[in-house]
Design a protein around this motif. Structure first.
Motif, short mmCIF file in Angstrom:
data_model
loop_
_atom_site.label_atom_id
_atom_site.label_comp_id
_atom_site.label_asym_id
_atom_site.label_seq_id
_atom_site.Cartn_x
_atom_site.Cartn_y
_atom_site.Cartn_z
N GLU A 22 12.90 2.49 -14.37
CA GLU A 22 11.99 2.25 -13.24
C GLU A 22 11.11 3.49 -13.03
O GLU A 22 11.61 4.62 -13.13
CB GLU A 22 12.83 2.01 -11.99
N LEU A 23 9.83 3.26 -12.79
CA LEU A 23 8.93 4.40 -12.60
C LEU A 23 9.24 5.09 -11.27
O LEU A 23 9.50 4.42 -10.27
CB LEU A 23 7.48 3.94 -12.59
N ARG A 24 9.22 6.40 -11.30
CA ARG A 24 9.45 7.13 -10.05
C ARG A 24 8.22 6.99 -9.16
O ARG A 24 7.11 7.29 -9.59
CB ARG A 24 9.69 8.60 -10.36
N PRO A 25 8.38 6.50 -7.93
CA PRO A 25 7.18 6.38 -7.08
C PRO A 25 6.67 7.76 -6.66
O PRO A 25 7.47 8.67 -6.51
CB PRO A 25 7.70 5.60 -5.85
N PRO A 26 5.36 7.91 -6.55
CA PRO A 26 4.87 9.22 -6.13
C PRO A 26 5.32 9.52 -4.71
O PRO A 26 5.28 8.64 -3.85
CB PRO A 26 3.34 9.07 -6.20
N ILE A 27 5.78 10.73 -4.47
CA ILE A 27 6.27 11.05 -3.13
C ILE A 27 5.52 12.21 -2.50
O ILE A 27 5.56 12.40 -1.31
CB ILE A 27 7.78 11.40 -3.15
N GLU A 28 4.86 13.01 -3.32
CA GLU A 28 4.35 14.26 -2.78
C GLU A 28 2.91 14.18 -2.29
O GLU A 28 2.46 15.02 -1.53
CB GLU A 28 4.51 15.39 -3.82
N SER A 29 2.16 13.22 -2.73
CA SER A 29 0.76 13.17 -2.32
C SER A 29 0.24 11.76 -2.49
O SER A 29 0.92 10.88 -2.97
CB SER A 29 -0.08 14.13 -3.18
N GLY A 30 -1.01 11.57 -2.08
CA GLY A 30 -1.63 10.27 -2.27
C GLY A 30 -1.47 9.38 -1.06
O GLY A 30 -0.65 9.62 -0.18
N ALA A 31 -2.31 8.35 -1.00
CA ALA A 31 -2.26 7.43 0.13
C ALA A 31 -1.02 6.55 0.02
O ALA A 31 -0.68 6.11 -1.07
CB ALA A 31 -3.51 6.57 0.14
N PRO A 32 -0.32 6.29 1.13
CA PRO A 32 0.84 5.40 1.04
C PRO A 32 0.42 3.96 0.81
O PRO A 32 -0.74 3.60 1.02
CB PRO A 32 1.49 5.57 2.42
N ASP A 33 1.35 3.14 0.38
CA ASP A 33 1.10 1.71 0.19
C ASP A 33 0.74 1.10 1.56
O ASP A 33 1.54 1.17 2.50
CB ASP A 33 2.38 1.08 -0.37
N PRO A 34 -0.46 0.52 1.70
CA PRO A 34 -0.85 0.03 3.03
C PRO A 34 -0.20 -1.29 3.42
O PRO A 34 -0.16 -1.65 4.59
CB PRO A 34 -2.37 -0.18 2.88
#
Ligand code: SF4
Ligand code: SF4
Length: 356
Positions: A3-15
């Motif tokens: 499973e791909l690690r979801p980005p946690i450190e930056s970026g817009a969250p899933d709306p």
């Protein structure tokens, strides 16, 4: 497959988890929208589902009591879903048209104006100011509050020829945006250098490289490594201050405010444009900046009276010409309005090379 690690450190969250369920259900399937009244947008989906969006202005810098109040209004009068816009407005989405008027009343009763859509003056997009940034020459949020208090009627009514986007920037070089009217701080004197601190605080080559006109040189002052500025070359941009705070450029008397007009990001009807300087040297007069408000109101009143329907600020100016713009608004035209960057090749330091 792992499973791909979801980005946690930056970026817009899933709306999606925060979106109104009707919007999630009809994502990408909207077929019609209209503008029933100032501050209200209506959308209809292929499925026949409908949603109304009510836009309210805020004071921009909000304490958590205000945010709780806005959230309580969403729970009581809306469907419990809101979003904040890039211009610090709050939008409430409701799937039942009968909720719109009570929601507007609840917001108005608490002092929040409804507007900022279509051909109104939208809330001012602005930079961080004193609260968050280390280099502002003025407080962008304060200018916004003071100005929007004066432009209240233009926010709640749709009486301009087309939409009007305003922006403010509290320094000349960083996050200020293009806008129909942009209010930008303007330094007018070269930085004052505290030579005792430069060697401890500043990485001198970075500071030298940062100057767009190559006005900074390394120097030995009182036996200590420091920097010097060729004041004849310096354009007072303030770019040296962030990497070297001992090069102080903010000054209560000499930091001024300039107004630029005619910037546009959209491709609608005419191509995007850069804004141009129309007023400079206005006093940086906190906390209400009355001189700035006066010029902005003068430009808006002239545009409102003279612009044709659908003309953005720059379309109007292109039609009447810049001389007529200055005549009609009564703003003085000075030699500082003339630079068209034709000489930029020679007078700007366009290379990344460090010069000693
Ligand atoms: S415009 Fe300049 S001073 Fe203002 S927040 Fe952006 S970088 Fe900081
Ligand atoms: S970076 Fe800007 S303010 Fe600093 S010396 Fe160069 S021109 Fe002047």
């Amino acid at each position: 497959m792992a499973e791909l690690r979801p980005p946690i450190e930056s970026g817009a969250p899933d709306p999606m988890p925060y979106m109104h369920p009707v919007m999630v259900k009809n994502y990408g399937k909207w077929v019609f929208h209209s503008h029933p009244k100032p501050g209200v947008l209506y959308h209809r989906a292929e499925s026949g589902d409908e949603i109304w969006t009510v836009k309210a202005g805020t004071q921009r810098q909000m304490d958590h009591y205000t945010i709780r109040e806005l959230a309580d209004i969403a729970d009581q009068y809306g469907d419990g879903f809101v979003r904040f816009t890039a211009r610090s407005n709050i939008e409430y989405m409701v799937a039942d048209g009968s909720k719109v008027e009570p929601l507007i009343k609840a917001l108005n009763d608490k002092g929040y104006p409804i507007g900022g859509t279509a051909n109104s003056v939208s809330m001012i997009a602005h930079t961080q100011g004193w609260l968050h940034c280390d280099i502002p020459g003025t407080d962008a949020s304060g200018v916004v509050k003071a100005l929007m208090d004066e432009l209240y009627d233009d926010f709640v009514k749709c009486e301009m020829p087309n939409r009007v986007k305003l922006s403010t920037s509290c320094c000349e070089i960083n996050c200020g945006g293009q806008a129909d009217i942009a209010i930008i701080v303007q330094h007018t004197k070269p930085p004052k250098i505290n030579h005792d601190l430069v060697a401890n605080v500043c990485e001198r080559p970075s500071v030298v490289a940062r100057c767009p006109v190559a006005a900074i040189r390394p120097a030995l002052v009182n036996g200590k490594p420091s920097l010097e500025v060729d004041e004849k070359k310096c354009i007072c941009c303030g770019a040296c201050f962030p990497p070297c705070p001992p090069m102080q450029i903010n000054d209560p008397e000499h930091s001024k405010i300039a107004i630029w007009v005619g910037g546009k990001n959209s491709n609608a009807r005419s191509k995007p444009t850069f804004h141009k300087l129309v007023a400079a040297g206005l006093p940086n007069n906190a906390p209400r900046w009355p001189e700035v408000g006066e010029v902005v109101k003068k430009i808006l009143a002239t545009y409102k009276a003279d612009g044709k329907p659908w003309e953005r600020m720059i379309d109007w100016i292109d039609r009447i010409g810049w001389p007529a713009f200055f005549e009609k608004t009564g703003l003085p035209f000075t030699k500082y309005h003339i630079d068209n960057w034709r000489g930029g090749r020679y007078n700007l330091n366009a290379s990344a090379h460090i010069r000693f």
